[in-house]
Design a protein around this motif. Sequence first.
Motif, PDB file in Angstrom:
ATOM      1  N   LEU A 195      36.571  16.695  53.458  1.00  0.00           N
ATOM      2  CA  LEU A 195      37.130  17.237  52.227  1.00  0.00           C
ATOM      3  C   LEU A 195      35.797  17.854  51.392  1.00  0.00           C
ATOM      4  CD1 LEU A 195      39.906  18.207  50.593  1.00  0.00           C
ATOM      5  CD2 LEU A 195      39.152  15.413  49.269  1.00  0.00           C
ATOM      6  N   PHE A 196      35.560  18.720  50.507  1.00  0.00           N
ATOM      7  CA  PHE A 196      34.834  19.236  49.700  1.00  0.00           C
ATOM      8  C   PHE A 196      35.295  19.030  48.355  1.00  0.00           C
ATOM      9  CE2 PHE A 196      31.685  21.955  46.952  1.00  0.00           C
ATOM     10  CZ  PHE A 196      30.625  21.582  47.975  1.00  0.00           C
ATOM     11  N   VAL A 197      34.680  17.836  46.852  1.00  0.00           N
ATOM     12  CA  VAL A 197      34.595  18.115  46.551  1.00  0.00           C
ATOM     13  C   VAL A 197      34.172  17.889  44.648  1.00  0.00           C
ATOM     14  CG1 VAL A 197      36.583  16.664  44.493  1.00  0.00           C
ATOM     15  CG2 VAL A 197      36.426  16.247  46.540  1.00  0.00           C
ATOM     16  N   GLY A 198      33.987  19.105  44.082  1.00  0.00           N
ATOM     17  CA  GLY A 198      33.326  18.974  42.538  1.00  0.00           C
ATOM     18  C   GLY A 198      32.425  20.075  42.260  1.00  0.00           C
ATOM     19  N   GLY A 199      32.076  20.983  41.563  1.00  0.00           N
ATOM     20  CA  GLY A 199      31.389  21.716  41.290  1.00  0.00           C
ATOM     21  C   GLY A 199      32.007  22.790  40.703  1.00  0.00           C
ATOM     22  N   ARG A 200      31.830  23.974  40.721  1.00  0.00           N
ATOM     23  CA  ARG A 200      31.471  25.417  40.618  1.00  0.00           C
ATOM     24  C   ARG A 200      31.634  26.182  41.091  1.00  0.00           C
ATOM     25  NH1 ARG A 200      29.043  26.013  33.845  1.00  0.00           N
ATOM     26  NH2 ARG A 200      30.997  24.589  33.492  1.00  0.00           N
ATOM     27  N   GLY A 201      33.085  27.258  41.988  1.00  0.00           N
ATOM     28  CA  GLY A 201      33.082  27.862  42.830  1.00  0.00           C
ATOM     29  C   GLY A 201      32.020  28.773  42.632  1.00  0.00           C
ATOM     30  N   THR A 202      31.383  29.145  41.848  1.00  0.00           N
ATOM     31  CA  THR A 202      30.583  29.916  41.364  1.00  0.00           C
ATOM     32  C   THR A 202      28.996  30.245  41.711  1.00  0.00           C
ATOM     33  OG1 THR A 202      31.276  29.920  38.507  1.00  0.00           O
ATOM     34  CG2 THR A 202      32.785  31.846  40.160  1.00  0.00           C
ATOM     35  N   ASP A 203      28.911  29.425  41.239  1.00  0.00           N
ATOM     36  CA  ASP A 203      27.398  28.299  41.136  1.00  0.00           C
ATOM     37  C   ASP A 203      26.834  28.354  42.146  1.00  0.00           C
ATOM     38  OD1 ASP A 203      26.824  26.353  42.017  1.00  0.00           O
ATOM     39  OD2 ASP A 203      27.276  25.129  39.746  1.00  0.00           O
ATOM     40  N   HIS A 204      25.393  28.934  42.416  1.00  0.00           N
ATOM     41  CA  HIS A 204      24.656  29.356  42.986  1.00  0.00           C
ATOM     42  C   HIS A 204      24.412  28.190  44.109  1.00  0.00           C
ATOM     43  CE1 HIS A 204      20.783  29.325  45.480  1.00  0.00           C
ATOM     44  NE2 HIS A 204      21.087  30.064  46.217  1.00  0.00           N
ATOM     45  N   ASN A 205      24.196  26.685  43.494  1.00  0.00           N
ATOM     46  CA  ASN A 205      24.349  25.381  44.036  1.00  0.00           C
ATOM     47  C   ASN A 205      24.939  25.224  44.789  1.00  0.00           C
ATOM     48  OD1 ASN A 205      21.388  25.094  42.481  1.00  0.00           O
ATOM     49  ND2 ASN A 205      22.001  23.190  41.879  1.00  0.00           N
ATOM     50  N   THR A 206      26.386  24.901  44.505  1.00  0.00           N
ATOM     51  CA  THR A 206      27.677  24.591  45.270  1.00  0.00           C
ATOM     52  C   THR A 206      27.904  25.674  46.004  1.00  0.00           C
ATOM     53  OG1 THR A 206      28.767  23.532  43.140  1.00  0.00           O
ATOM     54  CG2 THR A 206      29.941  24.763  44.412  1.00  0.00           C
ATOM     55  N   SER A 207      28.163  27.487  45.934  1.00  0.00           N
ATOM     56  CA  SER A 207      28.271  28.044  47.306  1.00  0.00           C
ATOM     57  C   SER A 207      27.188  27.712  48.042  1.00  0.00           C
ATOM     58  CB  SER A 207      28.422  28.717  46.933  1.00  0.00           C
ATOM     59  OG  SER A 207      26.693  29.864  46.964  1.00  0.00           O
ATOM     60  N   GLU A 208      26.266  27.219  47.711  1.00  0.00           N
ATOM     61  CA  GLU A 208      25.726  26.635  49.129  1.00  0.00           C
ATOM     62  C   GLU A 208      25.265  25.479  49.462  1.00  0.00           C
ATOM     63  OE1 GLU A 208      23.538  29.905  50.236  1.00  0.00           O
ATOM     64  OE2 GLU A 208      21.862  28.742  50.661  1.00  0.00           O
ATOM     65  N   ARG A 209      26.355  24.359  49.053  1.00  0.00           N
ATOM     66  CA  ARG A 209      26.468  23.680  50.123  1.00  0.00           C
ATOM     67  C   ARG A 209      28.001  23.327  50.286  1.00  0.00           C
ATOM     68  NH1 ARG A 209      24.625  19.968  43.398  1.00  0.00           N
ATOM     69  NH2 ARG A 209      23.203  20.513  43.945  1.00  0.00           N
ATOM     70  N   VAL A 210      28.702  24.416  49.798  1.00  0.00           N
ATOM     71  CA  VAL A 210      29.767  24.476  50.564  1.00  0.00           C
ATOM     72  C   VAL A 210      29.369  25.827  51.717  1.00  0.00           C
ATOM     73  CG1 VAL A 210      31.860  26.054  50.844  1.00  0.00           C
ATOM     74  CG2 VAL A 210      30.871  25.281  48.713  1.00  0.00           C
ATOM     75  N   ARG A 211      28.105  26.603  51.587  1.00  0.00           N
ATOM     76  CA  ARG A 211      27.809  27.498  53.252  1.00  0.00           C
ATOM     77  C   ARG A 211      26.993  25.935  53.589  1.00  0.00           C
ATOM     78  NH1 ARG A 211      23.093  30.259  55.144  1.00  0.00           N
ATOM     79  NH2 ARG A 211      21.866  29.450  53.009  1.00  0.00           N
ATOM     80  N   GLY A 212      26.154  24.910  53.558  1.00  0.00           N
ATOM     81  CA  GLY A 212      25.601  24.234  54.229  1.00  0.00           C
ATOM     82  C   GLY A 212      27.054  22.561  55.211  1.00  0.00           C
ATOM     83  N   PHE A 213      27.903  23.021  54.184  1.00  0.00           N
ATOM     84  CA  PHE A 213      29.161  21.822  54.827  1.00  0.00           C
ATOM     85  C   PHE A 213      29.887  23.028  55.052  1.00  0.00           C
ATOM     86  CE2 PHE A 213      34.332  20.986  53.950  1.00  0.00           C
ATOM     87  CZ  PHE A 213      33.209  20.042  54.050  1.00  0.00           C
ATOM     88  N   ARG A 214      30.063  24.310  55.822  1.00  0.00           N
ATOM     89  CA  ARG A 214      30.528  24.693  56.848  1.00  0.00           C
ATOM     90  C   ARG A 214      29.709  24.946  58.076  1.00  0.00           C
ATOM     91  NH1 ARG A 214      34.504  27.198  54.717  1.00  0.00           N
ATOM     92  NH2 ARG A 214      35.328  27.706  52.459  1.00  0.00           N
ATOM     93  N   ALA A 215      28.541  25.222  57.459  1.00  0.00           N
ATOM     94  CA  ALA A 215      27.918  25.448  59.130  1.00  0.00           C
ATOM     95  C   ALA A 215      27.198  24.047  59.311  1.00  0.00           C
ATOM     96  CB  ALA A 215      26.100  25.428  58.222  1.00  0.00           C
ATOM     97  N   ALA A 216      26.967  22.781  59.016  1.00  0.00           N
ATOM     98  CA  ALA A 216      27.540  21.511  59.865  1.00  0.00           C
ATOM     99  C   ALA A 216      28.637  21.355  60.317  1.00  0.00           C
ATOM    100  CB  ALA A 216      27.883  20.505  59.064  1.00  0.00           C
ATOM    101  N   HIS A 217      30.065  21.725  59.766  1.00  0.00           N
ATOM    102  CA  HIS A 217      31.680  21.789  60.487  1.00  0.00           C
ATOM    103  C   HIS A 217      30.924  22.486  62.266  1.00  0.00           C
ATOM    104  CE1 HIS A 217      33.132  19.584  57.364  1.00  0.00           C
ATOM    105  NE2 HIS A 217      33.931  19.487  58.043  1.00  0.00           N
ATOM    106  N   ALA A 218      30.772  23.799  61.533  1.00  0.00           N
ATOM    107  CA  ALA A 218      30.668  25.252  62.890  1.00  0.00           C
ATOM    108  C   ALA A 218      29.848  24.034  64.356  1.00  0.00           C
ATOM    109  CB  ALA A 218      30.503  25.533  61.940  1.00  0.00           C
ATOM    110  N   GLU A 219      28.817  23.544  63.743  1.00  0.00           N
ATOM    111  CA  GLU A 219      27.905  23.065  64.342  1.00  0.00           C
ATOM    112  C   GLU A 219      28.800  21.885  65.865  1.00  0.00           C
ATOM    113  OE1 GLU A 219      23.905  21.959  62.794  1.00  0.00           O
ATOM    114  OE2 GLU A 219      25.279  20.616  62.931  1.00  0.00           O
TER     115      GLU A 219
END
Lengths: 339, 339
Positions: A195-219
């Motif tokens: 589960l990913f919790v916290g941050g603002r979907g609109t901010d750059h940091n959060t969206s990059e972290r979500v991207r990393g989160f997804r990438a690790a899952h994809a791997e």
Amino acid sequence: MKRATQAKRTTIYDLAELAGTSASAVSAILNGNWKKRRISAQLAARITKLAEEQGYALNMQASVLRRERSKIIGMIVPKYDNRYFGSIVEQFEAMARERDLFPIVTCTRRDPALEMEAARAMLSYQVDCLIATGATDPDRIVELCSAAGVRTVNLDLPGSRAPSVISDNFGGALELTRRVLTNCEREFGVKSPLLFVGGRGTDHNTSERVRGFRAAHAEAGIRVDEDLVLTCGYAPEKAENAMRQLAEAGTVLPRGMFVNSTISLEGVMRWIRRSGEYAAAMPHLGCFDWDPFVAMLGDHIEMVRQDVPKMLDAVFEIIDSDTLELKVVQIPPIVETAG
Amino acid sequence: MKRATQAKRTTIYDLAELAGTSASAVSAILNGNWKKRRISAQLAARITKLAEEQGYALNMQASVLRRERSKIIGMIVPKYDNRYFGSIVEQFEAMARERDLFPIVTCTRRDPALEMEAARAMLSYQVDCLIATGATDPDRIVELCSAAGVRTVNLDLPGSRAPSVISDNFGGALELTRRVLTNCEREFGVKSPLLFVGGRGTDHNTSERVRGFRAAHAEAGIRVDEDLVLTCGYAPEKAENAMRQLAEAGTVLPRGMFVNSTISLEGVMRWIRRSGEYAAAMPHLGCFDWDPFVAMLGDHIEMVRQDVPKMLDAVFEIIDSDTLELKVVQIPPIVETAG
DNA sequence: CAATTCTGCTTCATCGATTGAGCAAGCTTG
DNA sequence: CAAGCTTGCTCAATCGATGAAGCAGAATTG
């Protein structure tokens, strides 16, 4: 609030009068460039002593008004309630002083209107340079500042109109997610999404972290469902509410979580304890940000610590070198070993 | 670091010229007392609009130089690395702004020399008032300030030459110690003295807390040995070292501890984990200061939370009311219920 | 020894906003 | 309609520090 009933402050004119010399000599002596102005060492010593005796203090307002540069450097910062921003501010002040700059810091509580107001106030105080830390809308701040000829550096959150120094959010999140996935698999023997919790979907940091989160899952060949990404804001209550809603919606709660900041973790932990949902076994957690007490919460929590000293080195390198180049400097965060 | 190559900032003279009026009219309009100066609403509207268009920003240095009050209020604070000081600063800034004061905060890292230097810098910036938070030597700061006619309020640590607002350290420590003693007796069935760790033996807060600590023991008929009071400083490493030395001296470690601040607790917890001394059963702890994650560390920790909002209310009450009375206001801290 | 250079200052304008004093035009009043 | 008041501004001094320009007097130079 009135000034205490006190004699007026001593000025260079008072000192000049007392010493039987001119104010400009006194000024030159006290601001240190008396050698350039060919003042005798004798007079310099005499005035310095006198200033000391009289408790003279420079009037910065007058000095700054006259000078070209104010040597004041401003910073706006969202909050003081976590170690990350706390150390940013502390480090910033120390580095500013090292450079003979006077730091002014103000906290804007993640409020866009306050950010702009604070930036305006800093301009009024003639800051030479402004660091916008974690600003909601860095570009508007930069616009305001550049209209006044003031340089800006974005810190923590990037903008498109000024150089930025940020953490490598993607890389940090990727590694953090990997670790939590590994921990989950080791303990629970299942390969399931976090589960990913916290941050603002609109901010750059959060969206990059979500991207990393997804990438690790994809791997790992794990699919992430859309509703497992709760970018509900940073505040503890928001994280807590998001968790409650998820649980109430009947979703099967994941065995592991990626929590975006210690401040959101506060809410997540509260919910975990109150709801009793994880009474059987604590979920594995990954937290993007570091706190010494979180580290003591148990070995089921991994943390990523943003590298504040390196980030501020980069900020001051930009400032010192007068770079106007619109680069984004990414500083790798430190993955803390668990326990 | 140079100012960007930018057109000079707009001044009231520029606006006056553009509008075909005088600088003094512009000034009066923009600082809001145009009614007193009998300026027509028409001109006021025109100038206000023009200022907006031109991106005019007041030059505070010029303004403050001319005025007799700066409306700048300073605060010095030891550190930003814990929730207590963090919330003090955040609250302070908010309350200052409510009163149309510009807050300047600086962190002095518990360094007496830096405290004085920072105070001097604040005087140069013409602060109307200075809050000395947790200052090592508040009286020297007050002396410096009052020579310049600047009022001071001590916060967190009291001084003898200016009004002070502090926590009721004795009362808080008394209650906290009672609770930990009770917890120890309940779990371990023994009435034995606790250990006191952290803080400076010389500072008022620490000595009051030690007094409360002793009083609670006295109440319970427990004798406290001198070497169980480790006022070794606040830093985590200092607390950790003090624990190590105690253990190495062969002392039998108490079943409960009073830890003087979260920051010392960090060191204590680290030692407990590393040494394994308490592997059998965690000691009962009491911490003078609050942190959300400490609260989650387990039900063996009790905390006392200093009442920051009330403390700052008291500070601003003193400032607003122009009291010069040398009172010490004691604010009762909040004993957090465990868990 | 006259011409030049150096030494050690002083004088004065300046930065931008504020504010007491002043002034002209319009309006009222007896 | 003259005297006085009101309205709506402008003028100029001021806050304290700074630094370019200037100016005596002493020291050096050819």
